[in-house]
Design an enzyme around this catalytic site. Structure first.
Site, PDB file in Angstrom:
ATOM      1  N   CYS A   2       0.817  -1.208   0.000  1.00 23.54           N
ATOM      2  CA  CYS A   2       0.000   0.000   0.000  1.00 23.54           C
ATOM      3  C   CYS A   2       0.857   1.266   0.000  1.00 23.54           C
ATOM      4  O   CYS A   2       2.071   1.233   0.194  1.00 23.54           O
ATOM      5  CB  CYS A   2      -0.968   0.080   1.174  1.00 23.54           C
ATOM      6  SG  CYS A   2      -2.045  -1.367   1.302  1.00 23.54           S
ATOM      7  N   ALA A  52      -4.145  -5.189  -2.168  1.00 32.71           N
ATOM      8  CA  ALA A  52      -4.822  -6.172  -1.323  1.00 32.71           C
ATOM      9  C   ALA A  52      -4.028  -7.469  -1.270  1.00 32.71           C
ATOM     10  O   ALA A  52      -3.775  -8.096  -2.296  1.00 32.71           O
ATOM     11  CB  ALA A  52      -6.234  -6.430  -1.858  1.00 32.71           C
TER      12      ALA A  52
END
Length: 617
Positions: A2, A52
């Protein structure tokens, strides 16, 4: 993995700052290609881009904890906490309830339960922000070894932060400027912890937190290497290292997405691949997938040099066959390495022209190819720093030098690419005097040396080798970790580094040097702890760093690019160059010696053209 970013302002209403926050968050899109989100409050604006990996549906961010109808805590989080399952069980026993299966939510509840001391319980690679709406305080946290990056820019009424400098530079109040010290940091070959290069931007040091409140900014160290007596004998030491490695790799195989390993055929990556293959097989998850990088025709035409005595290909294939991995070679040619799109992409990813040349471009292309089949990769990075693998660890002259050993050992200008004349070979006298790279490097070296923890009664070789190990773990390793993070996250690939587990680092750091070299070789302990996993040809291979292309057409192509810069009166880098050196570099036969210097100059030129950066020297 991320990308995170945010803005805290105690004198503005950030509820209306959506446009600015969106611009900052967009710069992190490559780090998080799967989803994006923002969270706005009166004095806090948090942005997130998600890759993810765990709990695909439930792990969306920014994530909050709600209690009694109000928001108790908010996070924008990057990374992985590998012991989140144990922490979750402990927190559940203490009365916490969870609505997702993500490690992000565990981090939130861990802070609510233990406060800032929760950092001591985390095992992983991470960089995140926690905002408490009640106290109106922000806490930034970075992992112990600095695997995941995090930068911040204090303002008169708060702070701006991001996973990368570009997120901060997207804020209209921040102007991209680099002074003489920042330029020395770019050109040097040791990463200064805390230095953000751009004026006003600071890096959050590994193993630190920073708290931002109305009363100011408070930096706190929660972890550092410590000197402790090593009481285990050789056999126990080897057994414990193996136990640690089994546990570490087992934890890092957890993912809800396709996973692979990076395999060069060296000891480090082969150990990780073999352990991963073993762990996946025991879990009934099939063969491990592995990837190697190579250059067209290089194995057949390989030429040994001072750092690389053998090509990677045959050894990678030997290990792949031994563990029966699903292996793929990613073979690159000079056209791919010189493609302007690829070079610009890695420069944009790194935010700075750090001069690793084709080593950066090939790594980016390797990761881009891997991302087509996997989302997570395990890497052998940091084993050399932990176990003493580089040749200069074993060079008495380099060890005794009054500077960073890798500089004394000749790695500074050859590790990333090639060329005998070095990265500074084309820069003018004026800019070199202003940057004062030699003086800057000397100051940073003695600064680092003063930090080294010492054991009472330790002297001579053992004391110096503790210093050498500390310098590598805190000044050299961070360059490689940042490079790997930027190149991998540019294509949305999460790279995990098992050898950076702090338990292993702490244990081996305190192991006597005589034990680390008990068989007269580099990385003796690692080899002994894992030899049963490897074919002898791989276990006995001498250390060979990340490869670079040996195709002479690459240096010639660089020379042609340099010729265009020399002919361009509007080139922003042209005034920074030495005219005589430039003329020499453009002569026939000079392409290869000036290769590293040319790569730095071309990177500087693109960086100054496209980033709007002002050099304030």
């Amino acid at each position: 993995m991320c990308g995170i970013t945010g803005w805290i302002s105690y004198e503005q209403d950030l509820g209306t700052a959506r446009g600015t926050l969106d611009a900052m968050t967009r710069t992190m899109a490559c780090r998080g290609p799967d989803a994006g989100g923002v969270w706005l409050d009166t004095h806090a604006a948090l942005g997130h881009r998600r890759l993810a990996v765990i709990d695909i549906e439930g792990g969306k961010q920014p994530m909050t904890v709600e209690r009694d109808g109000r928001t108790r805590l908010v996070t924008t989080y990057s990374g992985e906490v590998y012991n989140y399952r144990e922490l979750r069980a402990e927190l559940t026993a203490r009365g916490h309830s969870f609505r997702t299966g993500s490690d992000t939510e565990v981090v939130l509840h861990a802070y609510l339960e233990w406060g800032e001391a929760f950092t001591e319980r985390l095992n992983g690679m991470y960089a995140f922000a926690l905002w408490d709406p009640h106290t109106e305080e922000l806490l930034l946290v970075r992992d112990r070894l600095g695997v995941k990056p995090l930068y911040y820019h204090p303002t008169p009424d708060g702070v701006i932060f991001g996973s990368e400098q570009k997120a901060i530079l997207a804020h209209p109040a921040v102007r991209p400027a680099v002074d003489a010290e920042g330029l020395a940091e770019i050109m040097g070959y040791a990463k200064t912890p805390g230095h953000g290069v751009y004026k006003g931007i600071q890096e959050l040091r590994p193993g630190h937190t920073v708290r931002i409140s109305r009363s100011g900014v408070t930096l706190r160290r929660y972890w550092a290497l410590e000197a402790r007596e090593h009481t285990d004998d050789l056999r126990t030491t080897i057994e414990h290292i193996r136990e640690l490695l089994d546990d570490i790799v087992g934890r890092q195989l957890i993912a809800d997405v396709p996973l692979c390993t990076l395999l060069s055929g060296g000891l480090d990556s082969s150990v990780i691949t073999a352990l991963a293959a073993k762990g996946l097989a025991e879990g009934g998850r099939g063969p491990v997938r592995s990837f190697s990088v190579d250059f067209a025709g290089q194995t057949d035409r390989f030429r040994p040099d001072a750092l690389r005595s053998t090509p990677d290909g045959p050894y990678a294939h030997a290990l792949a066959g031994h563990v029966r991995s699903d292996h793929r070679d990613v073979v690159l040619d000079t056209a791919a390495l010189m493609d302007r799109t690829h070079r610009d992409a890695i420069l944009a990813a790194r935010d700075l022209p750090l001069g690793f040349g084709d080593g950066d471009t090939s790594l980016y292309l390797l990761f881009k190819a891997i991302r087509e089949q996997s989302t997570v990769a395990l890497s052998g990075e940091s084993a050399d720093e932990v176990f003493g693998g580089y040749k200069w660890f074993h060079d008495p002259v380099a060890v005794a030098a009054d500077t960073f050993p890798w500089i004394a050992g000749g790695a500074a200008d050859t590790f990333g690419s090639g060329g005998s004349l070095g990265r500074r070979s084309l820069l003018g006298k004026d800019i070199l005097e202003k940057a004062d790279l030699d003086g800057y490097t000397a100051a940073r070296y003695h600064e680092a040396l003063a930090e080294v923890p010492q054991l009472a009664g330790e002297s001579g070789t053992q004391r110096r080798m503790r210093e050498v190990g500390y310098l590598h773990l805190t000044r050299f390793l961070q360059m490689l970790l940042d490079r790997k993070d930027r190149a991998s996250m540019a294509v949305g690939l999460e790279v995990r580094v098992p050898f950076c587990d702090h338990r292993l680092v702490e244990y081996v750091f305190n192991t006597p040097w005589a034990m680390k070299t008990f068989d007269g070789r580099e990385k003796s302990l690692l080899r002994a702890a894992t030899r049963d996993l490897l074919p002898d040809v791989v276990a006995d291979r001498v250390k060979s760093p990340y490869p670079t292309t040996q195709d002479p057409r690459y240096a010639l192509a660089l020379q042609e690019e340099l010729r265009k810069v020399a002919a361009d009166s509007d080139s922003p880098v042209r005034p920074l160059l030495d005219s005589s050196a430039l003329a020499e570099a453009l002569r026939e036969g000079a392409a290869e010696p000036f290769r590293t210097g040319t790569e730095l100059v071309l990177g500087l030129d693109t960086w100054l053209r496209t980033g709007g950066t002002a050099l304030e020297l």
